[in-house]
Design a protein around this motif. Structure first.
Motif, PDB file in Angstrom:
ATOM      1  N   ASN A 171     -23.474   9.337 -12.991  1.00  0.00           N
ATOM      2  CA  ASN A 171     -24.693   8.549 -13.100  1.00  0.00           C
ATOM      3  C   ASN A 171     -25.660   8.845 -11.964  1.00  0.00           C
ATOM      4  OD1 ASN A 171     -23.717   7.277 -15.423  1.00  0.00           O
ATOM      5  ND2 ASN A 171     -22.726   5.656 -14.259  1.00  0.00           N
ATOM      6  N   MET A 172     -25.115   9.076 -10.761  1.00  0.00           N
ATOM      7  CA  MET A 172     -25.983   9.402  -9.632  1.00  0.00           C
ATOM      8  C   MET A 172     -26.613  10.784  -9.809  1.00  0.00           C
ATOM      9  SD  MET A 172     -26.269   6.836  -7.644  1.00  0.00           S
ATOM     10  CE  MET A 172     -27.061   7.652  -6.250  1.00  0.00           C
ATOM     11  N   PHE A 173     -25.914  11.702 -10.435  1.00  0.00           N
ATOM     12  CA  PHE A 173     -26.504  13.011 -10.733  1.00  0.00           C
ATOM     13  C   PHE A 173     -27.765  12.830 -11.570  1.00  0.00           C
ATOM     14  CE2 PHE A 173     -27.094  16.498 -13.743  1.00  0.00           C
ATOM     15  CZ  PHE A 173     -27.173  17.597 -12.894  1.00  0.00           C
ATOM     16  N   PHE A 174     -27.683  11.988 -12.594  1.00  0.00           N
ATOM     17  CA  PHE A 174     -28.851  11.752 -13.441  1.00  0.00           C
ATOM     18  C   PHE A 174     -29.963  11.057 -12.652  1.00  0.00           C
ATOM     19  CE2 PHE A 174     -25.691  11.950 -17.068  1.00  0.00           C
ATOM     20  CZ  PHE A 174     -26.184  13.140 -17.591  1.00  0.00           C
ATOM     21  N   LYS A 175     -29.597  10.173 -11.719  1.00  0.00           N
ATOM     22  CA  LYS A 175     -30.619   9.509 -10.897  1.00  0.00           C
ATOM     23  C   LYS A 175     -31.344  10.504 -10.009  1.00  0.00           C
ATOM     24  CE  LYS A 175     -30.360   5.456  -9.029  1.00  0.00           C
ATOM     25  NZ  LYS A 175     -29.954   4.270  -8.237  1.00  0.00           N
ATOM     26  N   TYR A 176     -30.602  11.391  -9.365  1.00  0.00           N
ATOM     27  CA  TYR A 176     -31.236  12.423  -8.532  1.00  0.00           C
ATOM     28  C   TYR A 176     -32.141  13.309  -9.382  1.00  0.00           C
ATOM     29  CZ  TYR A 176     -28.758  11.722  -4.096  1.00  0.00           C
ATOM     30  OH  TYR A 176     -28.310  11.230  -2.886  1.00  0.00           O
ATOM     31  N   TRP A 177     -31.624  13.709 -10.535  1.00  0.00           N
ATOM     32  CA  TRP A 177     -32.396  14.578 -11.417  1.00  0.00           C
ATOM     33  C   TRP A 177     -33.689  13.894 -11.847  1.00  0.00           C
ATOM     34  CZ3 TRP A 177     -30.109  16.700 -16.696  1.00  0.00           C
ATOM     35  CH2 TRP A 177     -31.081  17.481 -17.331  1.00  0.00           C
ATOM     36  N   TYR A 178     -33.584  12.658 -12.325  1.00  0.00           N
ATOM     37  CA  TYR A 178     -34.773  11.957 -12.822  1.00  0.00           C
ATOM     38  C   TYR A 178     -35.818  11.759 -11.728  1.00  0.00           C
ATOM     39  CZ  TYR A 178     -37.637   8.338 -14.979  1.00  0.00           C
ATOM     40  OH  TYR A 178     -38.703   7.630 -15.479  1.00  0.00           O
TER      41      TYR A 178
END
Length: 258
Positions: free
Chosen positions: A111-118
């Motif tokens: 989930n944090m990967f998606f947060k960094y990406w977004y």
């Protein structure tokens, strides 16, 4: 003392930009997003090492390549994608790696990967395609919010287990039950409410998407923890320290209600 009730509007864009400035900074590659996400997952977790990181990273990107997010078109499809990923990374862990890769740890870096990406604005159109399906990261703050406001409405039987610590969640059904309850809560309650000192604040969210709502909820719960620690320390200063001038004590009392 009666609490003062306030209503405020939340700008998700502002909170995403704050997250970008605080954590993402100049990260622009998927490798950098993963490294940032892995760091938030592995901090204070015993037993992880470079072999653990390399395995997780290799498996994660291979899974993304074999099962591209561009093929996802519903919450159910995303949940199936996610459930299969959790199962595969646990089942394929090499025997030489003893690190206990719990569901809680897997969801944290994913989930944090998606947060960094977004927040990075890199390939925003691609991640926007699944933005409404993404999960809220479970950590100390969001899990505390869930137990205070969501669980007693949508999980009255308290069927999920081991919610004392996000890193120890290891029942895959419990994880998805929590995410389902969060979606339902935010669908019915497009706001985040919290009590800070003598204020009862209702933040009206500009979204009911769990992934985006988290930016507000995390900030609010973080403030609660900081204010709570500050109040506790000021109480100690006011009551126990003879070295603190009375003038300073009065000044502290005027800032924080103790």
């Amino acid at each position: 003392m009666n609490k003062i009730k306030l209503e405020k509007y939340v700008s998700t864009i502002d909170l995403v930009n704050k997250f970008k400035n605080d954590l993402v900074k100049n990260k622009t590659t998927y490798d950098e997003f993963f490294d940032g996400a892995y760091k938030t997952m592995s901090a204070h977790q015993r037993g992880h090492n470079i072999n653990v990181k390399n395995y997780i990273k290799k498996h994660f990107f291979e899974y993304l390549q074999l099962h591209p997010i561009s093929s996802i078109n519903s919450s159910d499809q995303f949940d199936n994608w996610y459930r299969n990923f959790i199962s595969s990374i646990k089942q394929n862990k090499p025997s030489g790696i003893s690190f206990n890769l719990t569901v809680g740890l897997i969801q944290k870096f994913t989930n944090m990967f998606f947060k960094y990406w977004y927040a990075s604005n890199v390939s925003r159109e691609e991640i926007n395609h699944i933005i409404e399906y993404l999960h809220m990261t479970l950590d100390n703050y969001t899990l505390n919010w869930y137990k205070k406001y969501v669980r007693n409405i949508y999980e009255i039987d308290y069927s999920t287990q081991n919610l004392d610590s996000w890193s120890k969640i290891n029942n895959i059904d419990d994880y998805f039950k929590v995410q389902e309850n969060i979606r339902n809560y935010l669908r019915d309650n497009q706001f985040y409410q919290t009590d800070i000192l003598d204020l009862s604040i209702k933040y009206n969210l500009d979204t009911n998407i769990p992934f985006l709502s988290e930016f507000c909820i995390w900030e609010g719960e973080n403030i609660n923890v900081v204010i709570g620690a500050l109040k506790k320390n000021i109480k100690v200063i006011n009551k126990e320290s003879s070295l603190v001038p009375n003038e300073l004590k009065e000044s502290l009392r005027s800032i924080i209600i103790v």
